[in-house]
Write a protein that holds these residues in place. Structure first.
Motif, PDB file in Angstrom:
ATOM      1  N   ILE A   1       0.840  -1.206   0.000  1.00 33.37           N
ATOM      2  CA  ILE A   1       0.000   0.000   0.000  1.00 33.37           C
ATOM      3  C   ILE A   1       0.870   1.250   0.000  1.00 33.37           C
ATOM      4  O   ILE A   1       0.617   2.218  -0.735  1.00 33.37           O
ATOM      5  CB  ILE A   1      -0.948  -0.004   1.216  1.00 33.37           C
ATOM      6  N   SER A   2       1.926   1.222   0.809  1.00 30.40           N
ATOM      7  CA  SER A   2       2.844   2.361   0.859  1.00 30.40           C
ATOM      8  C   SER A   2       3.500   2.584  -0.501  1.00 30.40           C
ATOM      9  O   SER A   2       3.625   3.733  -0.967  1.00 30.40           O
ATOM     10  CB  SER A   2       3.914   2.106   1.923  1.00 30.40           C
ATOM     11  N   GLY A   3       3.901   1.504  -1.144  1.00 29.16           N
ATOM     12  CA  GLY A   3       4.501   1.623  -2.470  1.00 29.16           C
ATOM     13  C   GLY A   3       3.552   2.242  -3.469  1.00 29.16           C
ATOM     14  O   GLY A   3       3.936   3.114  -4.263  1.00 29.16           O
ATOM     15  N   ASN A   4       2.283   1.825  -3.437  1.00 28.38           N
ATOM     16  CA  ASN A   4       1.288   2.381  -4.356  1.00 28.38           C
ATOM     17  C   ASN A   4       1.050   3.864  -4.093  1.00 28.38           C
ATOM     18  O   ASN A   4       0.896   4.663  -5.027  1.00 28.38           O
ATOM     19  CB  ASN A   4      -0.021   1.617  -4.238  1.00 28.38           C
ATOM     20  N   GLN A   5       1.025   4.237  -2.812  1.00 23.12           N
ATOM     21  CA  GLN A   5       0.819   5.644  -2.466  1.00 23.12           C
ATOM     22  C   GLN A   5       1.986   6.498  -2.972  1.00 23.12           C
ATOM     23  O   GLN A   5       1.785   7.597  -3.498  1.00 23.12           O
ATOM     24  CB  GLN A   5       0.650   5.796  -0.959  1.00 23.12           C
ATOM     25  N   LYS A   6       3.195   5.987  -2.803  1.00 29.23           N
ATOM     26  CA  LYS A   6       4.373   6.714  -3.278  1.00 29.23           C
ATOM     27  C   LYS A   6       4.376   6.801  -4.802  1.00 29.23           C
ATOM     28  O   LYS A   6       4.744   7.826  -5.379  1.00 29.23           O
ATOM     29  CB  LYS A   6       5.649   6.039  -2.770  1.00 29.23           C
TER      30      LYS A   6
END
Length: 208
Positions: free
Chosen positions: A28-33
């Motif tokens: 999820i963090s990767g997608n947000q970034k």
């Protein structure tokens, strides 16, 4: 010319139980970034997910797209190759690899990948649009026009395909129809169309 970029996938497949929460959080963090344009940071998160589950096709695909945005076309293609080896029917990997090859100016191989996406789903308008881009780059104006026509047939509100269709029409001598497409695309929000209208269509407007 306007291309349609692959979408990053937002679903996470099952991961080993002990690592599941952490991997999901990193995904999820990767997608947000990624969405924030922080592609290098997104890749770092995807790397950690893949250290837990190296065959996770969605994360591999997302990492490949992020690499492509950073102009690492070779690295992107390597990720998509892994996905296709794991799941030859995964359309997003074929589409994304085609786009990475197009960005690397490997137009012939890009067309082959878009051919595959069309084989997997003949109603994917974006595949015809992007195959049209590759054909246009190879100066196959008639082939590009046929692809854009198909994209617009499948999705009459496809503004980018209308915009793109203007170029092969113009090169094939159909200036009036090209200007019509650019006018429609501009009305649908494609700002780049205005430059083409000012450059190629002012005389036509004056003649009317």
């Amino acid at each position: 010319m306007k291309k349609i970029l692959p979408l990053i996938c937002l679903l996470l497949l099952a991961l080993p139980t002990l690592a599941q929460r952490t991997a999901k959080d990193l995904f999820i963090s990767g997608n947000q970034k990624f969405k924030a344009g922080k592609f290098a940071e997104a890749i770092q998160d995807y790397n950690l997910v893949l250290s837990v589950e190296p065959k996770h096709t969605i994360t591999l695909t997302n990492r490949g797209v992020a690499k492509d945005r950073l102009q690492d076309h070779k690295g992107a293609i390597a990720d998509f190759n892994k996905v296709i080896a794991l799941d030859p029917t995964y359309l997003e990997a074929w589409f994304s690899r085609g786009l990475a090859k197009y960005n690397a100016k490997d137009y012939r191989d890009a067309i082959a990948d878009f051919n595959k996406t069309i084989e997997l789903d003949p109603k994917q308008a974006r595949s015809y649009n992007n195959r049209g881009l590759a054909r246009y780059a190879m100066k196959d104006f008639r082939g590009a026009l046929n692809d854009y026509n198909k994209a617009v047939e499948l999705n009459p509100d496809y503004a980018e395909a209308l915009y793109n269709r203007g170029a092969p029409k113009y090169n094939l001598g159909d200036k009036a129809s090209a200007c019509s497409d650019w006018t429609k695309a501009k009305a649908m929000g494609v700002k780049e169309a205005d430059a083409y209208l000012k450059k190629h269509c002012t005389t036509l407007t004056a003649e009317k």
